[in-house]
Scaffold this motif. Structure first.
Motif, PDB file in Angstrom:
ATOM      1  N   ASP A  60      -3.531  28.410   2.908  1.00  0.00           N
ATOM      2  CA  ASP A  60      -4.538  29.013   2.243  1.00  0.00           C
ATOM      3  C   ASP A  60      -5.397  27.841   1.957  1.00  0.00           C
ATOM      4  O   ASP A  60      -6.493  28.055   1.212  1.00  0.00           O
ATOM      5  CB  ASP A  60      -4.113  29.657   0.871  1.00  0.00           C
ATOM      6  N   GLU A  61      -5.178  26.555   2.308  1.00  0.00           N
ATOM      7  CA  GLU A  61      -5.990  25.320   2.074  1.00  0.00           C
ATOM      8  C   GLU A  61      -6.130  24.704   3.354  1.00  0.00           C
ATOM      9  O   GLU A  61      -5.193  24.102   3.809  1.00  0.00           O
ATOM     10  CB  GLU A  61      -5.363  24.542   1.064  1.00  0.00           C
ATOM     11  N   PRO A  62      -7.215  25.083   4.081  1.00  0.00           N
ATOM     12  CA  PRO A  62      -7.643  24.315   5.467  1.00  0.00           C
ATOM     13  C   PRO A  62      -7.176  22.992   5.628  1.00  0.00           C
ATOM     14  O   PRO A  62      -6.794  22.430   6.580  1.00  0.00           O
ATOM     15  CB  PRO A  62      -8.770  25.061   5.941  1.00  0.00           C
ATOM     16  N   SER A  63      -7.846  22.227   4.719  1.00  0.00           N
ATOM     17  CA  SER A  63      -8.124  20.865   4.859  1.00  0.00           C
ATOM     18  C   SER A  63      -6.404  20.202   4.873  1.00  0.00           C
ATOM     19  O   SER A  63      -6.001  19.320   5.362  1.00  0.00           O
ATOM     20  CB  SER A  63      -9.003  20.139   4.076  1.00  0.00           C
ATOM     21  N   LEU A  64      -5.598  20.730   3.803  1.00  0.00           N
ATOM     22  CA  LEU A  64      -4.169  20.537   3.489  1.00  0.00           C
ATOM     23  C   LEU A  64      -3.522  20.586   4.715  1.00  0.00           C
ATOM     24  O   LEU A  64      -2.871  19.791   5.293  1.00  0.00           O
ATOM     25  CB  LEU A  64      -3.614  21.431   2.425  1.00  0.00           C
ATOM     26  N   LEU A  65      -3.815  21.944   5.463  1.00  0.00           N
ATOM     27  CA  LEU A  65      -2.996  22.222   6.768  1.00  0.00           C
ATOM     28  C   LEU A  65      -3.466  21.268   7.629  1.00  0.00           C
ATOM     29  O   LEU A  65      -2.377  20.684   8.399  1.00  0.00           O
ATOM     30  CB  LEU A  65      -3.449  23.525   6.966  1.00  0.00           C
ATOM     31  N   GLY A  66      -4.670  20.937   7.899  1.00  0.00           N
ATOM     32  CA  GLY A  66      -4.916  19.950   8.993  1.00  0.00           C
ATOM     33  C   GLY A  66      -4.373  18.683   8.887  1.00  0.00           C
ATOM     34  O   GLY A  66      -3.864  18.109  10.021  1.00  0.00           O
ATOM     35  N   ASN A  67      -4.214  18.368   7.539  1.00  0.00           N
ATOM     36  CA  ASN A  67      -3.561  17.065   7.514  1.00  0.00           C
ATOM     37  C   ASN A  67      -1.704  17.050   7.696  1.00  0.00           C
ATOM     38  O   ASN A  67      -1.519  16.080   8.231  1.00  0.00           O
ATOM     39  CB  ASN A  67      -4.051  16.506   5.911  1.00  0.00           C
ATOM     40  N   VAL A  68      -1.470  17.978   7.450  1.00  0.00           N
ATOM     41  CA  VAL A  68       0.025  18.182   7.592  1.00  0.00           C
ATOM     42  C   VAL A  68       0.112  18.103   8.794  1.00  0.00           C
ATOM     43  O   VAL A  68       1.223  17.766   9.365  1.00  0.00           O
ATOM     44  CB  VAL A  68       0.371  19.662   6.763  1.00  0.00           C
ATOM     45  N   LEU A  69      -0.583  19.026   9.748  1.00  0.00           N
ATOM     46  CA  LEU A  69      -0.392  19.283  10.894  1.00  0.00           C
ATOM     47  C   LEU A  69      -0.701  17.704  11.842  1.00  0.00           C
ATOM     48  O   LEU A  69       0.440  17.436  12.675  1.00  0.00           O
ATOM     49  CB  LEU A  69      -1.316  20.150  11.862  1.00  0.00           C
ATOM     50  N   ASP A  70      -1.521  16.954  11.405  1.00  0.00           N
ATOM     51  CA  ASP A  70      -1.654  15.714  11.939  1.00  0.00           C
ATOM     52  C   ASP A  70      -0.369  14.808  11.647  1.00  0.00           C
ATOM     53  O   ASP A  70       0.038  14.056  12.594  1.00  0.00           O
ATOM     54  CB  ASP A  70      -2.905  14.780  11.114  1.00  0.00           C
ATOM     55  N   GLU A  71       0.217  15.033  10.474  1.00  0.00           N
ATOM     56  CA  GLU A  71       1.189  14.160  10.171  1.00  0.00           C
ATOM     57  C   GLU A  71       2.577  14.510  10.724  1.00  0.00           C
ATOM     58  O   GLU A  71       3.168  13.873  11.594  1.00  0.00           O
ATOM     59  CB  GLU A  71       1.620  14.380   8.662  1.00  0.00           C
TER      60      GLU A  71
ATOM     61  N   LYS B  58       0.961  -1.176  -0.033  1.00  0.00           N
ATOM     62  CA  LYS B  58       0.008  -0.111  -0.102  1.00  0.00           C
ATOM     63  C   LYS B  58       0.957   1.052  -0.027  1.00  0.00           C
ATOM     64  O   LYS B  58       1.882   1.484   1.031  1.00  0.00           O
ATOM     65  CB  LYS B  58      -0.946  -0.188   1.288  1.00  0.00           C
ATOM     66  N   LEU B  59       0.713   2.079  -0.973  1.00  0.00           N
ATOM     67  CA  LEU B  59       1.525   3.248  -1.334  1.00  0.00           C
ATOM     68  C   LEU B  59       0.761   4.538  -0.361  1.00  0.00           C
ATOM     69  O   LEU B  59      -0.579   4.508  -0.633  1.00  0.00           O
ATOM     70  CB  LEU B  59       1.679   3.881  -2.502  1.00  0.00           C
ATOM     71  N   HIS B  60       1.282   5.017   0.438  1.00  0.00           N
ATOM     72  CA  HIS B  60       0.680   6.038   1.201  1.00  0.00           C
ATOM     73  C   HIS B  60       1.063   7.284   0.631  1.00  0.00           C
ATOM     74  O   HIS B  60       2.522   7.805   1.166  1.00  0.00           O
ATOM     75  CB  HIS B  60       0.876   5.584   2.669  1.00  0.00           C
ATOM     76  N   PHE B  61       0.290   8.240   0.306  1.00  0.00           N
ATOM     77  CA  PHE B  61       0.635   9.540  -0.001  1.00  0.00           C
ATOM     78  C   PHE B  61       0.058  10.329   0.921  1.00  0.00           C
ATOM     79  O   PHE B  61      -0.959  10.868   1.187  1.00  0.00           O
ATOM     80  CB  PHE B  61      -0.172   9.993  -1.390  1.00  0.00           C
ATOM     81  N   THR B  62       1.015  10.913   1.700  1.00  0.00           N
ATOM     82  CA  THR B  62       0.882  11.864   2.846  1.00  0.00           C
ATOM     83  C   THR B  62       0.595  13.366   2.313  1.00  0.00           C
ATOM     84  O   THR B  62       1.198  13.321   1.020  1.00  0.00           O
ATOM     85  CB  THR B  62       1.845  11.880   3.719  1.00  0.00           C
ATOM     86  N   CYS B  63       0.111  13.933   2.805  1.00  0.00           N
ATOM     87  CA  CYS B  63      -0.022  15.571   2.211  1.00  0.00           C
ATOM     88  C   CYS B  63       1.461  16.120   2.358  1.00  0.00           C
ATOM     89  O   CYS B  63       1.629  16.919   1.580  1.00  0.00           O
ATOM     90  CB  CYS B  63      -1.054  16.362   3.492  1.00  0.00           C
ATOM     91  N   THR B  64       2.122  15.735   3.510  1.00  0.00           N
ATOM     92  CA  THR B  64       3.615  16.230   3.547  1.00  0.00           C
ATOM     93  C   THR B  64       4.388  16.046   2.172  1.00  0.00           C
ATOM     94  O   THR B  64       5.175  16.783   1.444  1.00  0.00           O
ATOM     95  CB  THR B  64       4.281  15.573   4.480  1.00  0.00           C
ATOM     96  N   SER B  65       3.894  14.941   1.590  1.00  0.00           N
ATOM     97  CA  SER B  65       4.557  14.529   0.403  1.00  0.00           C
ATOM     98  C   SER B  65       4.346  15.333  -0.782  1.00  0.00           C
ATOM     99  O   SER B  65       4.975  15.532  -1.871  1.00  0.00           O
ATOM    100  CB  SER B  65       4.575  13.196   0.000  1.00  0.00           C
ATOM    101  N   TYR B  66       3.262  16.439  -0.946  1.00  0.00           N
ATOM    102  CA  TYR B  66       3.167  17.171  -1.722  1.00  0.00           C
ATOM    103  C   TYR B  66       3.816  18.482  -1.621  1.00  0.00           C
ATOM    104  O   TYR B  66       3.485  19.214  -2.289  1.00  0.00           O
ATOM    105  CB  TYR B  66       1.570  17.566  -1.760  1.00  0.00           C
ATOM    106  N   LEU B  67       4.637  18.555  -0.388  1.00  0.00           N
ATOM    107  CA  LEU B  67       5.105  19.904   0.090  1.00  0.00           C
ATOM    108  C   LEU B  67       6.498  19.631  -0.566  1.00  0.00           C
ATOM    109  O   LEU B  67       7.110  18.831  -0.709  1.00  0.00           O
ATOM    110  CB  LEU B  67       5.202  20.157   1.465  1.00  0.00           C
ATOM    111  N   ILE B  68       7.133  20.769  -1.049  1.00  0.00           N
ATOM    112  CA  ILE B  68       8.405  21.061  -1.623  1.00  0.00           C
ATOM    113  C   ILE B  68       8.938  22.017  -0.797  1.00  0.00           C
ATOM    114  O   ILE B  68       8.649  23.283  -0.484  1.00  0.00           O
ATOM    115  CB  ILE B  68       8.334  21.797  -3.156  1.00  0.00           C
ATOM    116  N   THR B  69      10.299  21.820  -0.536  1.00  0.00           N
ATOM    117  CA  THR B  69      11.181  22.744   0.527  1.00  0.00           C
ATOM    118  C   THR B  69      11.370  23.999  -0.398  1.00  0.00           C
ATOM    119  O   THR B  69      12.128  23.690  -1.539  1.00  0.00           O
ATOM    120  CB  THR B  69      12.395  21.898   0.700  1.00  0.00           C
ATOM    121  N   THR B  70      10.860  24.956   0.198  1.00  0.00           N
ATOM    122  CA  THR B  70      11.181  26.076  -0.706  1.00  0.00           C
ATOM    123  C   THR B  70      11.665  27.406   0.340  1.00  0.00           C
ATOM    124  O   THR B  70      10.950  27.452   0.952  1.00  0.00           O
ATOM    125  CB  THR B  70      10.022  26.738  -1.336  1.00  0.00           C
ATOM    126  N   PRO B  71      12.922  27.930  -0.237  1.00  0.00           N
ATOM    127  CA  PRO B  71      13.345  29.041   0.903  1.00  0.00           C
ATOM    128  C   PRO B  71      12.397  30.229   0.717  1.00  0.00           C
ATOM    129  O   PRO B  71      11.832  30.356  -0.275  1.00  0.00           O
ATOM    130  CB  PRO B  71      14.758  29.219   0.367  1.00  0.00           C
TER     131      PRO B  71
END
Lengths: 1160, 162
Positions: free
Chosen positions: A1141-1152, A1046-1059
């Motif tokens: 700017d996207e509350p559900s994304l934020l919620g998931n990232v915080l959970d992670e 099972k491949l788990h795509f977390t919301c974190t994996s959609y984030l890119i380190t950006t200075p």
């Protein structure tokens, strides 16, 4: 088998090759597009065949079509196939195609790493060469990182052919992977002395390119280059080195002094014009850098100017052009030497070549003096008349204005002349620079008080003849001057001879066709004029005339009241009411003039554009401090943009009921409609009300229209030429008078009234025609001098600003591809070694830190080090001591040069900016790879990363490890797509086909494969089911096996380190578009920097700023959502306030994030 | 750095385009058109440098070109290249083509774009000048051709057997 070969050959005989394709296209000139589309269909068929020769032929044709503008990226995978052919001929075709159409966004590039590595180490030098050439065009950061070490090895290849290519490509590698610069630099430097001239030239090329962007890091190479310069005979190398010296001398004047002699020798001896020209250029650069210190280089300047004159006089237009270009550089520091060649430069204005004329114009700018300004401008005006192309004419126009207005009108002796020049320029049809002329008119009229009378008279004539300027309003920028004319006539109306006439001119119906902003000025200034006229009439007690004037306004203004332009409408209706009121008073014989004039009393002073910016913040004033206590949380985000993060402690707040019931709303709407209906100025939808255009009264006034199609010389308009003559006469007269005086007072001392800022020639002789006082623009009393030269933060070369003299640290070695099997045996070890990319990341953060330190050091070192000699290397211990001293030094320095360090480490000593984490304690090893699935044969771990280029793609890297004693082959990776996430399969594959893993695994070996997934929505985490099938082959048997995962795509994996820079970050938070949320973690007992590093590493954030136990962090999703965190800690409790700017994304990232920390 | 090398004929038809920075195909075509527009309206015997077009880099870059019979050879370079040096380089390029194709003409470039690319690759790599010595360039190009021929020979064997 044999049949297949035969069949393949026959097929091929019918295929078109490149020549056939070209011929075909030439034969189908009428329906080229159609023909090409059939060809593309054929190519698609050919690409489906197994025969590599057919494929290569097809790819070759695609390369041609790409040049014609056809997108061929769909064939990227086939190009990779052809690249990996074992035959040089096909390989070359493949690499050529790749170099033409691959770029950082091409996904299949990821698949090429191993192939390119194989080609680089090929025994055939031409395979290597072709791979290097191709790679130079499409190298990506990933490729650069993975291949840097291989390329570095090639720099010492036995064949010079490979060495020179490897050296050159390093520049591209540095750009994409800056961490490689320091480890590779010693070898690069070595190559400067390579026995092969080609390799040497390549090395010079690369270092020059690097040094040009960050010269100070390369000063220590100066002696080496100096040696090369005196020994090399290769003009290419010499030119590059001499250009490099041109970049280095401004940093080290002592270098310049050393250079003068060999350079002048070269200038005398060389016959190559290119070399001569570059020598002259560098000598000029040296002289500029020396100009403050040693003025005594007139011989060198003379030599340069002399040589340049020869170039300019040459019949070769190229030399002429370059000569003028170089001349303009000398002009900046040694204007006198250039001015003596004025004749030559004026000659160039007549050249048939526009580029040469433009260069000559640039030169003229610096050559004017009080004495020759009128003459030069006269010549330019002649050219304006002759010029046909509007671009060149516009260029002339701006140059004339630039020349005249430079350094605060320093060279203008007669402003009447200048005004008439400006008025003459308004006769240019179709120029785009109307606003430029207008602003000059305004500037001169406001700042030169003595000229106002004359200016006003001129402007009145302009207004009177406005129809000449407005022939074609739509495209004619020249009508902008009417803006200035109207304002000047209004503001300085006391100078008008016949204000009544001007007032009438300004209220003509035709004015309504002008652009809105000009009309607005017309209306406003008509009011000013009205005030003047009233005063005049009342002074003469001519109440009849005064009332007529009021009537005139009342008649004409309604036209403007109906204007579509809001501002015109508003001003007109306001003034109309005012005039009506005045009229009433007049009818009662009340004197009103004085009060009306009072409306416009007082003078408007010029204010410098930067005035506000330059006011220093007084001591003790903290602009960020609260004036009132911050408002409570209940209010909506928009109302309190200043609150960046929600306050920690909950506050008591009163809730406000703003809801209004439907009835109330309906009632309000009704009221508003009523109001609108009663408002005469409210433009309703019905067309009837707009037709009141021809108000009665307007028609009755006789307007004399002189309709001239060709702009004639208007009587009363001045001719600037007459001033030239006048000026000549005046000067003659003055001279004569002065002579007389001198004779009288022979013994008296001359030059009493000499001006300090006299021009280069004997300017003190020329006195201005009338006493001019140029009002300087107002500045606040304690304005600060400031310079705003910030470097572009996006410049890729910024990353290459690296100190190269420091000894190499162990951590900086380039990542070397190691064979994983030995290391991967024990699970504990495997974390560190598997994650090669992460290690480099860690390194890079370390390095960045070092770089930063170095930068600071460099800044401090600029004075004390003698760069001419190689800097001696000191031990680390010593360095620390030096550093401390230097820090102290710098602190002192900082105090002294407070203003010059605007963009330094303004954040203070203890704050860390931009993605770097201070290293207080070594960090524990970290890995993002997590287990995907495992059985007795194989183990898979994976990591998911976003893709910078494509907002809907993520890359899943899977490491396959063979745990068995058997050979694993034919691995097929398949995933059950969901609606939202899909595995990217090659073109032509069905939606349920698996992807073949491109390698086999011998016992105990592991390898990594990457799979691209496309995702649509990224706000929710996702799981995808998948299967890996493979064949286990041992000596005696082979079995099919499969492993589900099972491949788990977390919301974190959609984030890119950006200075993110702190000011941009603050702006982002203030914008108020972000929704907040928060998280509290208890019982965390790790150092704060570990915590930050973990968030950075596992969740792809970067630290924006850290102060003590509080840090702000930033990341971005692949679809561009901003995620901001404020992390605070106080004994074992960590609170994270977050905005996104996207509350559900934020919620998931915080959970992670919470999960990450609950694990440890 | 060299940003791009373009060859087109008197009507603006591209004969070779090599961009050392990535642009989309559409932008590339626009750049070619714009460059052609800028270059073609210039008379003969005026200087061979002009400020770059808007699309490719703006005033930071220069276009350096030469016009031979029916073809324009245009190099777009930044300030680190010597103008006269690049002019010489174009000359070397054309002379090399002349040697390799034996009296080169537009038709050679039309039908053998791939070969022109291969020769160019021996002179300029990734936007930096690799080799300026004509004989060296020709030697390498010939070596490539030899390799190619030997491979074709092996490859053709089965066909001849048949």
């Amino acid at each position: 088998m044999a049949l297949k070969i035969v069949k393949g050959s026959i097929d091929r005989m019918f295929d078109k090759n490149l020549q056939d394709l070209v011929r075909g296209i030439r034969n189908h000139k009428e329906d080229e597009a159609k023909y090409i589309s059939t060809c593309i269909d054929e190519i698609k068929q050919e690409l489906k065949q197994d025969n590599i020769a057919v494929k290569a032929n097809a790819v070759c044709k695609l390369t041609y079509l790409q040049m014609l503008g056809y997108d061929v990226s769909w064939a990227a995978f086939n190009i990779v196939e052809v690249m990996s052919s074992s035959k040089f001929t096909y390989k070359r075709i493949g690499y050529l195609a790749a170099s033409q159409c691959f770029h950082e966004g091409t996904d299949v590039i990821m698949l090429t790493t191993n192939q390119i590595r194989k080609d680089l180490s090929s025994p055939n030098q031409y395979d290597t060469g072709v791979a290097l050439t191709g790679l130079s065009c499409f190298v990506t950061p990933d490729l650069a990182r993975d291949l840097a070490n291989d390329i570095m090895t090639l720099m010492s290849h036995t064949k010079p052919y490979i060495r020179k290519k490897a050296v050159l490509i390093m520049y591209k590698v540095f750009l994409k992977y800056p961490e490689s610069l320091r480890p590779a630099f010693p070898r690069l430097k070595e190559k400067l002395e390579d026995p092969d001239p080609g390799v040497q030239s390549a090395a010079v090329n690369v270092i020059c390119e690097l040094a040009r962007r960050n010269p100070k890091n390369y000063l220590s190479l100066a002696p080496l280059f100096f040696k090369l310069m005196t020994s090399s005979t290769n003009n290419w190398v010499l030119i590059k080195i001499i250009k490099l010296f041109g970049a280095l001398t401004p940093l080290e004047p002592r270098l310049g002094k050393k250079l003068i002699e060999p350079l002048t020798n070269l200038i005398h001896s060389t016959s190559a014009m290119s070399l001569l020209y570059e020598c002259v250029n560098t000598v000029i650069a040296v002289l500029i850098s020396l100009s403050s210190g040693m003025p005594n280089h007139s011989a060198s300047i003379q030599l340069c100017v002399q040589k340049l004159r020869i170039l300019i006089e040459d019949s070769d237009q190229n030399l002429k052009y370059l000569g003028l270009l170089a001349m303009s550089k000398i002009l900046k520091t040694h204007p006198k030497s250039v001015q003596s060649h004025k004749d030559l430069i004026l000659q160039c204005l007549d050249d048939k070549d526009e580029s040469i004329r433009l260069r000559a114009l640039d030169l003229l700018y610096g050559m004017v003096s009080k004495k020759n300004l009128m003459e030069i401008v006269k010549k330019l005006m002649l050219h304006v008349d002759k010029a046909e192309g509007t671009t060149y004419r516009d260029e002339l126009l701006t140059k004339i204005i630039d020349i005249c207005s430079q350094s605060n009108y320093q060279y203008i002796t007669n402003f009447e002349w200048y005004i008439s020049i400006l008025v003459e320029l308004t006769r240019l049809e179709g120029t785009r620079h109307g606003h430029l002329i207008a602003s000059q008119m305004l500037d001169v009229a406001i700042r030169v008080k003595a000229i106002r009378g004359f200016a006003v008279a001129q402007m009145a004539t302009l207004l009177d003849n406005a129809h000449l300027l407005t022939g074609n309003t739509q495209r004619n920028g020249i009508c902008e001057v009417l803006y200035a004319a109207a304002w000047i006539c209004g503001e300085f109306s006391e100078h008008l001879e016949d204000p009544m006439q001007t007032l009438e001119a300004m209220l003509r119906p035709k004015v309504a066709t002008l652009p809105g902003h000009i009309q607005a000025v017309y209306v406003q200034n008509a009011a000013k004029l009205f005030a003047t006229v009233l005063q005049k009439h009342e002074g003469e007690t001519d109440s009849q005339a005064a009332q007529e004037t009021s009537q005139l306004l009342i008649d004409r203004l309604p036209l403007f009241v109906q204007s579509a332009n809001l501002e015109v409408q508003e001003r007109a209706s306001c003034i109309l009411q005012l005039v009506k009121y005045i009229q009433k008073l007049q009818q009662k014989n009340v004197e009103v003039a004085e009060e009306v004039t009072a409306l416009f009393a007082g003078e408007l002073n010029p204010v410098a554009p930067k005035a506000q910016k330059k006011v220093p913040i007084p001591e003790g004033l903290d602009l960020d401090a609260w004036i009132n206590e911050p408002p409570s949380e209940s209010e909506s985000e928009d109302e309190k943009p200043k609150v960046v993060f929600a306050k920690e402690e909950p506050k008591h707040y009163r809730s406000r009921h703003t809801e209004v019931d439907e009835k109330e709303l309906a009632r309000r709407r009704e009221v508003r409609k009523q109001e609108q209906a009663n408002n005469p100025f409210y433009i309703k939808a019905s067309p009837s009300s707009q037709k009141v255009y021809d108000a009665p009264g307007v028609e009755h006034i006789p307007v004399v229209q002189i309709d001239l199609s060709v702009p004639l010389k208007v009587p009363g308009m001045p001719m600037s030429d007459q001033y030239l003559k006048l000026e000549e006469e005046r000067r003659q007269k003055e001279k004569a008078e002065r002579k007389k005086k001198e004779k009288k007072k022979k013994r008296e001392k001359r030059g009493k009234g000499r001006k300090a800022d006299s021009g280069p020639e004997s300017e003190e002789d020329i006195t201005p025609a009338h006493q001019v006082d140029i009002v300087t623009e107002e500045m606040p009393e304690n304005a600060l001098p400031s310079d705003d030269d910030d470097k572009d933060p996006n410049d890729p070369h910024k990353a290459l600003d690296i100190d190269l003299d420091k000894p190499l640290a162990d951590s900086e070695k380039l990542p070397v591809r190691t064979h994983r099997p030995e290391v991967l045996k024990s699970p504990a070890e495997d974390r560190d070694s598997k994650s090669v990319p992460q290690e480099t990341k860690k390194k890079s953060s370390k390095e960045k830190k070092e770089k930063k330190k170095d930068k600071e050091k460099d800044r401090k070192q600029i004075k004390p080090t003698v760069h001419w000699f190689p800097v001696q290397k000191s031990s680390k211990h010593k360095k620390k001591k030096q550093k401390k001293e230097k820090e102290e030094k710098e602190k002192k320095k900082k105090k002294r040069h407070h203003h010059h360090h605007h963009h330094g480490d303004a954040g203070g000593e203890d704050s860390v900016q931009n993605g770097t984490v201070e290293e207080e304690e070594p960090l524990p090893p970290m890995s993002n790879y997590s287990l995907l699935a495992e059985n007795s044969y194989i183990k898979m771990v994976y990591d998911i990363q976003g893709n910078h280029q494509d907002e809907s793609k993520v890359v899943v890297s899977v490491i396959f490890e063979n745990k068995s004693d058997s050979f694993l082959k034919s691995m097929e990776f398949n995933v059950l797509d969901s609606l939202n996430s899909k595995l990217q399969r090659p073109e032509g594959a069905g939606p349920h086909d698996g992807l073949t893993v491109p390698f086999q695994l011998p016992p105990g070996v592991s390898n990594e494969a990457r799979f691209v997934f496309s995702v649509q929505s990224i706000v929710m985490p996702q799981k995808l089911k998948g299967t890996l099938t493979f064949i286990v082959k041992s000596d005696e048997s082979s079995t099919h096996e499969k492993l589900d995962f099972k491949l788990h795509f977390t919301c974190t994996s959609y984030l890119i380190t950006t200075p993110c820079y702190s000011d941009a970050y603050a702006k982002l938070l203030e914008s108020g578009d972000l929704k907040g949320s928060s998280l509290r973690l208890e019982g965390i007992n790790m150092p704060f920097h570990h915590l930050l590093a973990r968030i950075c590493f596992h969740h792809h954030f970067s630290v924006v700023e850290r102060i003590d136990s509080c840090a702000s962090m930033y990341s971005r999703s692949i679809q561009g959502h901003h995620v901001c965190l404020l992390v605070k800690t106080s004994d074992q409790t960590v609170s994270i306030d977050a905005k996104c700017d996207e509350p559900s994304l934020l919620g998931n990232v915080l959970d992670e994030i919470k999960q990450t920390f609950s694990k440890c | 750095m060299i940003k791009a090398i373009l060859i087109f004929n008197n009507h603006g038809k591209p004969r070779l385009s090599k961009f050392y920075e990535h642009y989309t195909e559409d932008t590339e075509q626009q750049i070619i058109r714009e460059t052609f527009h800028l270059v073609s309206k210039r008379d003969e015997n005026i200087c061979n440098f002009l400020e770059g077009g808007l699309l490719i880099g703006g005033s930071e870059n220069k276009l350096i070109y030469r016009h031979y019979a029916t073809l324009y050879f245009v190099f777009c370079v930044d300030s680190s290249e010597s103008e006269l040096g690049i002019l010489d380089l174009i000359q070397v390029f054309v002379e090399t083509l002349d040697k390799c194709f034996e009296n080169v003409c537009e038709l050679d470039l039309i039908f053998h774009m791939d070969k022109v690319h291969n020769i160019l690759a021996e002179m300029v790599m990734g936007g930096m000048v690799l080799e300026t010595n004509m004989s060296e360039i020709i030697t390498q190009a010939e070596a490539h051709n030899k390799m190619e021929k030997s491979e074709t020979f092996i490859f053709q064997c089965p066909r001849q057997d048949r």
